[in-house]
Design an enzyme around this catalytic site. Structure first.
Site, PDB file in Angstrom:
ATOM      1  N   CYS A 110       0.813  -1.228   0.000  1.00  0.00           N
ATOM      2  CA  CYS A 110       0.000   0.000   0.000  1.00  0.00           C
ATOM      3  C   CYS A 110       0.845   1.277   0.000  1.00  0.00           C
ATOM      4  O   CYS A 110       0.659   2.156  -0.853  1.00  0.00           O
ATOM      5  CB  CYS A 110      -0.992  -0.017   1.164  1.00  0.00           C
ATOM      6  SG  CYS A 110      -0.259   0.138   2.818  1.00  0.00           S
ATOM      7  N   HIS A 114      -2.745   1.388   6.735  1.00  0.00           N
ATOM      8  CA  HIS A 114      -3.091   1.308   5.311  1.00  0.00           C
ATOM      9  C   HIS A 114      -3.245   2.710   4.741  1.00  0.00           C
ATOM     10  O   HIS A 114      -3.711   3.631   5.415  1.00  0.00           O
ATOM     11  CB  HIS A 114      -4.388   0.525   5.100  1.00  0.00           C
ATOM     12  CG  HIS A 114      -4.638   0.206   3.659  1.00  0.00           C
ATOM     13  ND1 HIS A 114      -3.895  -0.721   2.961  1.00  0.00           N
ATOM     14  CD2 HIS A 114      -5.536   0.711   2.767  1.00  0.00           C
ATOM     15  CE1 HIS A 114      -4.326  -0.786   1.715  1.00  0.00           C
ATOM     16  NE2 HIS A 114      -5.314   0.082   1.561  1.00  0.00           N
ATOM     17  N   HIS A 169      -5.856   1.915  -4.444  1.00  0.00           N
ATOM     18  CA  HIS A 169      -4.861   1.395  -3.504  1.00  0.00           C
ATOM     19  C   HIS A 169      -4.396   0.003  -3.906  1.00  0.00           C
ATOM     20  O   HIS A 169      -4.959  -0.631  -4.814  1.00  0.00           O
ATOM     21  CB  HIS A 169      -5.437   1.370  -2.081  1.00  0.00           C
ATOM     22  CG  HIS A 169      -6.625   0.444  -1.906  1.00  0.00           C
ATOM     23  ND1 HIS A 169      -7.004  -0.056  -0.680  1.00  0.00           N
ATOM     24  CD2 HIS A 169      -7.525  -0.073  -2.791  1.00  0.00           C
ATOM     25  CE1 HIS A 169      -8.073  -0.817  -0.810  1.00  0.00           C
ATOM     26  NE2 HIS A 169      -8.407  -0.847  -2.074  1.00  0.00           N
TER      27      HIS A 169
END
Length: 345
Positions: free
Chosen positions: A258, A307, A319
């Site tokens: 990420c 994240h 993402h």
């Protein structure tokens, strides 16, 4: 407001290969609303366990990324300190040689008391000139000694600093190894659970993942402008990576985790940002309201800030979500991760 759909990737063969990779990885969808009902009542529990293991693996990945970034910084610091210490040691050696030459010259000329030397000298004027030169030499020697002592202390301090950094580096490398084992262990546990399912159940899970990818291709983003040119450039770079696989610890250009995606994308825009999601959460301008986000703003997710992705517009996040998945667009509301805040760079 006008809207547009994100165009599909130009290479059908590449998309097919990535879909096969995702199916082989048997990754789970983070959008349970899209999943078909499963006949096995225990399946939901197994899927939840695997989801949790993947989440724990991604959380450990961010810690691994932080340790890796720290190790890289320490390596540079150690190299710089050692290089500087080596250069100063070389200068120290030259200074010591000069001091030795001065001392030898004084020894050769200083065997008798100066008044006796003047009395015995056949050339008093020449002796007085020589004595004056020796006095200047003594002053120079004192200055050289002071410089030598100062440089000696500096070299010693730099060596001590380098030794301390090396110790920190050793500890950080151990942390890297521990986090790597933890991540691999989580992924192995998830794979073991997947292997315990029937072929039909695994195929259903793979289909859910493929459905999420197809949904990404149809994502309606709108045409809202980014808050800055650099954010727009970074977002554009990230969009070019849609379909690339998630790989823990990867930062492009062909695979990402990420924060690897977000840091890589801003790098393409000529902007350097920290490597980890936790560090990225603390930069730029914080945007607390989801409704205030602009395309290209970072989105920080999960309570531990583990994240990160790009706000893509129309309630969508771009993402790299989890092991086995691809870089894609997803609804923030259906991502299964709580929104914490946005970051505008």
């Amino acid at each position: 407001m006008a809207s547009h759909r994100r165009p599909k990737q130009s290479s059908h063969a590449y998309a097919t290969a990535l879909t096969a990779t995702a199916a082989a990885a048997v990754a789970l969808s983070t959008q349970p609303a899209l999943a078909d009902p499963l006949p096995d009542p225990n399946k939901k529990g197994v899927q939840a366990q695997i989801d949790r293991l993947y989440e724990e693996a991604t959380q450990a990945t961010e810690k691994y990324n932080g340790a890796k970034e720290k190790a890289g910084q320490l390596e540079k610091q150690v190299k710089s300190l050692q290089s500087t210490a080596a250069r100063r040691q070389s200068g120290l050696n030259n200074l010591r040689n000069r001091l030795g030459s001065i001392a030898a010259a004084q020894y050769r000329s200083g065997g008798l008391d100066p008044s006796v030397q003047l009395l015995l000298s056949s050339d008093p004027n020449g002796f007085l000139e020589k004595a004056a030169a020796l006095d200047r030499l003594s002053t120079q020697q004192l200055s050289e000694l002071q410089r030598y002592e100062t440089q000696q202390r500096e070299v010693q301090q730099q060596r001590q600093q380098a030794a301390g950094k090396l110790k920190d580096l050793e500890s950080t490398r151990k942390e890297l190894g521990d986090k790597k084992k933890e991540i691999q262990g989580k992924l192995a546990q998830a794979q073991k659970l997947l292997n315990g399912l029937t072929a039909k159940e695994r195929a259903e899970i793979a289909e859910n993942e493929q459905r999420a990818n197809r949904s990404s291709e149809r994502a309606v983003l709108g045409n809202e402008a980014s808050a800055s040119q650099r954010a727009a450039a970074a977002f554009s770079a990230a969009k070019s990576r849609v379909g690339m696989p998630y790989v823990w610890g990867a930062s492009g250009p062909s695979s990402f985790d990420c924060s690897g995606l977000t840091s890589w994308a801003f790098q393409q825009a000529g902007v350097s940002i920290p490597r980890t999601s936790q560090a990225q959460a603390g930069i730029g301008t914080r945007i607390n309201a989801l409704s205030a986000l602009k395309p290209g703003d970072l989105i920080i997710m999960r309570t531990d800030l583990s994240h990160v992705g790009f706000y893509a517009g129309n309630g969508q996040i771009l993402h790299s979500p989890k092991p086995g998945a691809q870089v894609r667009y997803e609804s923030i509301a259906q991502s299964g991760m709580p929104f914490m805040w946005g970051v505008r760079i």
